[in-house]
Scaffold this motif. Structure first.
Motif, PDB file in Angstrom:
ATOM      1  N   GLY A  24     -31.498  49.168 -31.529  1.00  0.00           N
ATOM      2  CA  GLY A  24     -31.626  50.397 -32.308  1.00  0.00           C
ATOM      3  C   GLY A  24     -32.708  51.312 -31.784  1.00  0.00           C
ATOM      4  O   GLY A  24     -32.526  52.538 -31.709  1.00  0.00           O
ATOM      5  N   LEU A  25     -33.820  50.731 -31.382  1.00  0.00           N
ATOM      6  CA  LEU A  25     -34.928  51.534 -30.880  1.00  0.00           C
ATOM      7  C   LEU A  25     -34.605  52.136 -29.517  1.00  0.00           C
ATOM      8  O   LEU A  25     -34.969  53.277 -29.225  1.00  0.00           O
ATOM      9  CB  LEU A  25     -36.197  50.687 -30.811  1.00  0.00           C
ATOM     10  N   LEU A  26     -33.905  51.369 -28.673  1.00  0.00           N
ATOM     11  CA  LEU A  26     -33.479  51.913 -27.379  1.00  0.00           C
ATOM     12  C   LEU A  26     -32.484  53.051 -27.580  1.00  0.00           C
ATOM     13  O   LEU A  26     -32.558  54.093 -26.926  1.00  0.00           O
ATOM     14  CB  LEU A  26     -32.851  50.801 -26.525  1.00  0.00           C
ATOM     15  N   ASP A 224     -32.138  43.771 -45.616  1.00  0.00           N
ATOM     16  CA  ASP A 224     -31.379  44.886 -46.181  1.00  0.00           C
ATOM     17  C   ASP A 224     -30.581  45.611 -45.088  1.00  0.00           C
ATOM     18  O   ASP A 224     -29.446  46.032 -45.321  1.00  0.00           O
ATOM     19  CB  ASP A 224     -32.329  45.869 -46.871  1.00  0.00           C
ATOM     20  N   ALA A 225     -31.184  45.741 -43.913  1.00  0.00           N
ATOM     21  CA  ALA A 225     -30.505  46.419 -42.803  1.00  0.00           C
ATOM     22  C   ALA A 225     -29.285  45.632 -42.342  1.00  0.00           C
ATOM     23  O   ALA A 225     -28.227  46.202 -42.068  1.00  0.00           O
ATOM     24  CB  ALA A 225     -31.477  46.629 -41.647  1.00  0.00           C
ATOM     25  N   GLN A 230     -26.503  47.863 -40.120  1.00  0.00           N
ATOM     26  CA  GLN A 230     -27.143  48.894 -39.304  1.00  0.00           C
ATOM     27  C   GLN A 230     -28.482  48.403 -38.776  1.00  0.00           C
ATOM     28  O   GLN A 230     -29.079  47.473 -39.331  1.00  0.00           O
ATOM     29  CB  GLN A 230     -27.346  50.173 -40.112  1.00  0.00           C
ATOM     30  N   CYS A 231     -28.938  49.040 -37.710  1.00  0.00           N
ATOM     31  CA  CYS A 231     -30.255  48.716 -37.164  1.00  0.00           C
ATOM     32  C   CYS A 231     -31.333  49.217 -38.117  1.00  0.00           C
ATOM     33  O   CYS A 231     -31.230  50.326 -38.656  1.00  0.00           O
ATOM     34  CB  CYS A 231     -30.432  49.351 -35.791  1.00  0.00           C
ATOM     35  N   ALA A 232     -32.352  48.421 -38.301  1.00  0.00           N
ATOM     36  CA  ALA A 232     -33.360  48.720 -39.314  1.00  0.00           C
ATOM     37  C   ALA A 232     -34.072  50.044 -39.074  1.00  0.00           C
ATOM     38  O   ALA A 232     -34.434  50.739 -40.033  1.00  0.00           O
ATOM     39  CB  ALA A 232     -34.375  47.577 -39.369  1.00  0.00           C
ATOM     40  N   ASN A 233     -34.272  50.422 -37.812  1.00  0.00           N
ATOM     41  CA  ASN A 233     -35.040  51.641 -37.539  1.00  0.00           C
ATOM     42  C   ASN A 233     -34.326  52.906 -38.008  1.00  0.00           C
ATOM     43  O   ASN A 233     -34.962  53.921 -38.278  1.00  0.00           O
ATOM     44  CB  ASN A 233     -35.363  51.755 -36.052  1.00  0.00           C
ATOM     45  N   TYR A 243     -42.162  49.225 -37.437  1.00  0.00           N
ATOM     46  CA  TYR A 243     -43.372  49.670 -36.735  1.00  0.00           C
ATOM     47  C   TYR A 243     -43.796  48.635 -35.692  1.00  0.00           C
ATOM     48  O   TYR A 243     -44.142  48.980 -34.552  1.00  0.00           O
ATOM     49  CB  TYR A 243     -44.507  49.907 -37.729  1.00  0.00           C
ATOM     50  N   ALA A 244     -43.736  47.357 -36.064  1.00  0.00           N
ATOM     51  CA  ALA A 244     -44.121  46.299 -35.132  1.00  0.00           C
ATOM     52  C   ALA A 244     -43.181  46.254 -33.927  1.00  0.00           C
ATOM     53  O   ALA A 244     -43.612  46.100 -32.776  1.00  0.00           O
ATOM     54  CB  ALA A 244     -44.131  44.951 -35.849  1.00  0.00           C
TER      55      ALA A 244
END
Length: 262
Positions: A24-26, A224-225, A230-233, A243-244
């Motif tokens: 998700g972050l990528l 929950d994600a 879905q991706c949490a971000n 954040y971590a």
């Protein structure tokens, strides 16, 4: 295409959560991500709302064929997710039969490395979620990767799985005749418990530079994600767990940049 393998020879340490969140972050940064679900339990496949028992094709088809390029593979092998930049090559229970079925097949340990070449240029990253047992799937995922990420729950029993992973890394390194870049990532850290704190201290003493200096905390937003597929971000961009992981991906990207300069 860069390959990140997320592995540990113990279940329940956060491998699937780590794979989905890093993807998700990528994707958030604009990268095209291909996810490989190498675990017969198919947790990553279910995470993204696909029923592994109802799929016509899975990663098993890749191991069961003699493909030379992407066109040799089934058209509907790669599935969409809720996120535009993230695609999934799903798992199935058939993967559990691989060690018996292709044990004598030449090149059986390099199938994913071959798959990487087949999709070169179509994706920026391939992220692999691995089973918690040593076998053809785990060896394939480790042989194909530039970066091995080892999530380890900060509790004493998880250290046993980490010991087995170190033995496997040594085995694969000897077979490939070159070192493997790996990072141990403390997960599910609970600063309220003495067990988490003591385990983290032991990990720092034993793994030094291979241990990520920060931690992934316990965060119910990950649960929950996954329930929302879905991706949490994308759902909870400001939660402490995301954040971590943002800090973790920053570390991984810095290591990539240093490697390219070298």
């Amino acid at each position: 295409m860069r390959v990140w393998t997320i592995a540990n020879q113990k279940g329940g340490v956060g491998k699937t959560t780590t794979t989905a969140t890093l993807a998700g972050l990528l994707a958030e940064q604009g990268a095209r991500v291909l996810l490989l679900d190498c675990d017969p339990h198919a947790s990553l496949t279910s995470y993204f709302d696909h029923d592994p028992d109802a799929l016509e094709h899975s990663l098993f088809d890749v191991f069961d064929s003699d493909f030379t390029n992407a066109n040799d593979l089934p058209n509907n092998l790669i599935l969409p997710t809720a996120h535009t930049n993230i695609s999934l090559m799903p798992s199935s229970i058939a993967l559990a039969t691989l060690d018996r079925k292709i044990s004598q097949k030449p090149g059986k340990g390099l199938v994913i490395k071959k798959l990487k070449q087949a999709f070169k240029g179509e994706y920026d990253y391939m992220l692999i979620d691995c089973p918690p047992v040593l076998g053809i799937l785990l060896v394939n995922a480790m042989a194909a990767c530039e970066q091995l990420i080892i999530p380890v729950q900060t509790e004493f029993l998880a250290l046993k799985g980490l010991e087995r992973m170190m033995q496997t890394i040594n085995m694969v390194t000897k077979a490939q005749k070159h070192s493997m870049q790996y990072l141990v990532v403390p997960t599910m850290f609970d600063r309220r418990t003495k067990a988490s704190i003591a385990t983290l201290r032991n990990m720092r003493d034993e793994f030094g530079m291979h241990l990520w200096p920060k931690v992934i905390p316990i965060d119910t937003k990950f649960r929950d994600a996954s329930k929302a597929h879905q991706c949490a971000n994308f759902l909870y961009p400001d939660c402490r767990g995301v954040y971590a992981y943002r800090q973790l991906i920053k570390t991984l990207k810095q290591a990539e940049s240093a490697e390219q300069v070298a």
